[in-house]
Design an enzyme around this catalytic site. Structure first.
Site, mmCIF file in Angstrom:
data_model
loop_
_atom_site.group_PDB
_atom_site.id
_atom_site.type_symbol
_atom_site.label_atom_id
_atom_site.label_comp_id
_atom_site.label_asym_id
_atom_site.label_seq_id
_atom_site.Cartn_x
_atom_site.Cartn_y
_atom_site.Cartn_z
ATOM 1 N N HIS A 59 0.795 -1.248 -0.026
ATOM 2 C CA HIS A 59 0.018 -0.068 0.038
ATOM 3 C C HIS A 59 0.976 1.076 0.174
ATOM 4 C CE1 HIS A 59 -3.608 -2.108 1.926
ATOM 5 N NE2 HIS A 59 -3.177 -2.957 1.089
ATOM 6 N N GLU A 61 1.415 3.896 1.738
ATOM 7 C CA GLU A 61 1.702 4.202 3.312
ATOM 8 C C GLU A 61 3.060 3.230 3.656
ATOM 9 O OE1 GLU A 61 -2.734 4.547 3.674
ATOM 10 O OE2 GLU A 61 -1.450 3.402 2.576
ATOM 11 N N CYS A 92 -6.085 1.936 5.700
ATOM 12 C CA CYS A 92 -6.467 0.686 6.223
ATOM 13 C C CYS A 92 -6.047 0.418 7.417
ATOM 14 C CB CYS A 92 -6.254 -0.497 5.242
ATOM 15 S SG CYS A 92 -4.638 -1.204 5.207
ATOM 16 N N CYS A 95 -2.162 -0.417 7.666
ATOM 17 C CA CYS A 95 -1.157 0.925 7.307
ATOM 18 C C CYS A 95 -1.307 1.763 8.690
ATOM 19 C CB CYS A 95 -1.771 1.633 6.070
ATOM 20 S SG CYS A 95 -1.447 0.744 4.491
#
Length: 170
Positions: A59, A61, A92, A95
């Site tokens: 992701h 992040e 999410c 993260c």
């Protein structure tokens, strides 16, 4: 739960991270980006690289945190708490936990989890605002929905907007 309204700088830095996400999407990548900033400079930008790497943990992040990991170790806890992360989509749980673990305390995001399809959510109903007060390292200061319509538009372009079927392979 600490929630702040956006500053002029928040809008400007969100525009920068949205531009990064649009460019990634135009190049065939995912249209999700994250940016780490101190009070006076942009430290780094990370892009979601799941499509290119096949690593489902990439992701934006997480990519960002991997880029600045060593740099963050050199910053004391007090200074680390003054950093802000700007993300095109609400982080999410994976993260959020990683951001909490490294001591970043302020998250500014465009699209909300509810704007995305179920692929973007790890546990139904457990959005960042709902779990924020439960992080053992203290809650984040949240600045949600900054340029939300533009964040939603990115999700729609990727086929990841609420109502779109989930495709867990990409």
């Amino acid at each position: 739960m600490p929630v702040e309204g956006p500053t002029e700088r928040d809008y400007a830095l969100m525009e920068r991270v949205l531009q990064e996400a649009r460019a990634a999407l135009a190049a065939g990548g995912a249209g999700v980006a994250a940016l780490l900033a101190s009070a006076n400079k942009i430290i780094a930008v990370g892009l979601n690289t799941i499509r290119g790497t096949g690593d489902m943990t990439n992701h934006a992040e997480m990519v960002l945190l991997r880029q600045v990991g060593y740099q963050l170790r050199l910053i004391d806890d007090v200074e680390r708490r003054t950093l802000s992360v700007y993300v095109t989509l609400e982080p999410c749980l994976m993260c959020s936990a990683a951001l909490s673990f490294v001591g970043i305390k302020r998250i500014v995001y465009a699209a909300l989890a509810e704007d995305a399809n179920s692929e973007q959510i790890i546990v139904h109903g457990l959005t960042l605002p709902k779990v924020n007060d439960h992080f053992l390292r203290g809650p984040f200061v949240l600045v949600p929905g900054v340029r939300r319509n533009e964040g939603r538009a990115l999700l729609q372009q990727m086929g990841k907007a609420a109502g779109a079927p989930a495709d867990l392979e990409t």
